[in-house]
Design an enzyme around this catalytic site. Sequence first.
Site, PDB file in Angstrom:
ATOM      1  NE  ARG A 167      -2.034  -0.918   3.679  1.00  0.00           N
ATOM      2  CZ  ARG A 167      -2.399  -0.324   4.782  1.00  0.00           C
ATOM      3  NH1 ARG A 167      -3.538   0.317   4.851  1.00  0.00           N
ATOM      4  NH2 ARG A 167      -1.633  -0.355   5.849  1.00  0.00           N
ATOM      5  CB  SER A 188       5.646  -6.771   7.612  1.00  0.00           C
ATOM      6  OG  SER A 188       4.943  -5.596   7.381  1.00  0.00           O
ATOM      7  CG  ASP A 198       4.113  -5.595  10.569  1.00  0.00           C
ATOM      8  OD1 ASP A 198       5.052  -5.879  11.342  1.00  0.00           O
ATOM      9  OD2 ASP A 198       3.393  -6.461  10.037  1.00  0.00           O
TER      10      ASP A 198
HETATM   11  C1  GLC Z   1       6.510 -11.876  10.614  1.00  0.00           C
HETATM   12  C2  GLC Z   1       7.697 -10.920  10.401  1.00  0.00           C
HETATM   13  C3  GLC Z   1       7.603  -9.734  11.343  1.00  0.00           C
HETATM   14  C4  GLC Z   1       6.235  -9.077  11.220  1.00  0.00           C
HETATM   15  C5  GLC Z   1       5.142 -10.110  11.462  1.00  0.00           C
HETATM   16  C6  GLC Z   1       3.735  -9.528  11.350  1.00  0.00           C
HETATM   17  O1  GLC Z   1       6.620 -12.435  11.870  1.00  0.00           O
HETATM   18  O2  GLC Z   1       8.914 -11.620  10.624  1.00  0.00           O
HETATM   19  O3  GLC Z   1       8.624  -8.795  11.053  1.00  0.00           O
HETATM   20  O4  GLC Z   1       6.136  -8.044  12.159  1.00  0.00           O
HETATM   21  O5  GLC Z   1       5.278 -11.165  10.523  1.00  0.00           O
HETATM   22  O6  GLC Z   1       3.475  -9.036  10.080  1.00  0.00           O
END
Ligand code: GLC
Length: 463
Positions: free
Chosen positions: A85, A148, A201
């Site tokens: 996004r 993320s 995130d």
């Molecule tokens: C996975 C990623 C992490 C992220 C999580 C939620 O665990 O390794 O960095 O925060 O997914 O999206």
Amino acid sequence: MSESIYLVECATAEQQAAVDELVKQFLLSDDKLASIIKEFRRRMEEGLAADGRVLKMIPSYVSERPTGSETGSYFAIDLGGTNLRVLRVTLDGKGGVKTEQQKFMLTEEAKTRTLFDFIAQSVETFLDDRNLRPTGQQPAISMGFTFSYPVQQTSINSGILVQWTKGLNVPGCVGRDVVRLLQDALLRLGLRVKVAALVNDTVGTLLSAAYTDPSSQMGIIFGTGTNAAYYEDISSVAKWKGTNPASGEMVLNMEWGAFDSDEFAFLPFTPHDIKLDRKSINPRKQAYEKMISGMYLGEIARNIVLWLADQRLLFDGRSSDILNSMWSIDTSYLSSAVTDDSPALSEIQQIIEKTLNVSNSTMADRRIFKIISVLVGERAARLSSVGVVATLTKRPELLDMPINIGIDGSMYEHFPDFERILAEAVSRFIPEPQFRNIRFSLAKDGSGVGAAIIAMLATKKDI
Ligand code: GLC
């Protein structure tokens, strides 16, 4: 003797015995949860002391809190597991935000090869569609970048990718600075955009919750994956070698999805979990995430369904090409099954017969499918309390005041009863009156909004 909700009317004795075995494997006692929480706390301490541990406890370089009175428009790029996004976030100065966003579905090519060029092109589309592309002498646009995945952060806007998690696996990125990779791709398009902040995130979710509610201490994602971030006292982070922030605290990205991945000794592994792990693209990694998050729960259920079918205890031993393929049971089917209270369980019948293409399901088949969905979902929600309790009791002084936890993700938002079961489990370990101070709140789209807020804080002054 099974609890009545796990009694399958019109089941054979063999079917009921198999269901009873599943109930035993999937229902977690408070004692079992307590022992996992204790281990989780030990792993947190280990991760605060040194790099490279199972819980990475990564300093995010974010040490400020927004006040809620900041105003202006800021940009963010939010890369999740399936979507990208691009957002423009407008802060109203009263803790409220407005967002304008465009979603881009990651193509197979982007997921396996051209990820950073895909991101740069999406940013270009967003800016061009709105006539926002900086030209001539106009200053570059600053953007926050929510990424993320686990990154060893080296400054507010640089960090090395430790490993891919969830579904992504783009070669040539592990060990490299993901901001550099994106900045180079932006440059190739001649776009004057500066990545001002690299944000997990969970960190974004926490900061967006903090803009709205200053009592926010923790941000959590229960979505495709799971993870959390929280404000930690910098003096507790023994491995921190940088300058101590003036605020005396820093947000840590825990990367809690990795819990127990090295030992497989504390989480309640069943043969169905082990099978999932073995066939995943990241075996022996993200053990906690694989029991909790949306990417995996459907697949655990599929393993159980096939285990029963192979013993002729479900669907009279039949399967289908669809049911035989990995990932064919989406976690959203479990959500639908859990809430199906119709007399004929017709929603479940639809899933089994139309979506999974296994014809002529019996009532017993449908009831067992529902029980599997309940058990897998309930175990996920109860296990989710482990990380929450371990983190909150790490800073017990915070529990004497109101404390907000910002949460985002499809499991939290959509899985039936997820929040209720999670909160109930937390209350077993943090009882009243402290439990009353804890507020769980949905931080919808917090990851992107938070990244824009962090980019704003980072450009205002160095954080
Ligand atoms: C996975 C990623 C992490 C992220 C999580 C939620 O665990 O390794 O960095 O925060 O997914 O999206």
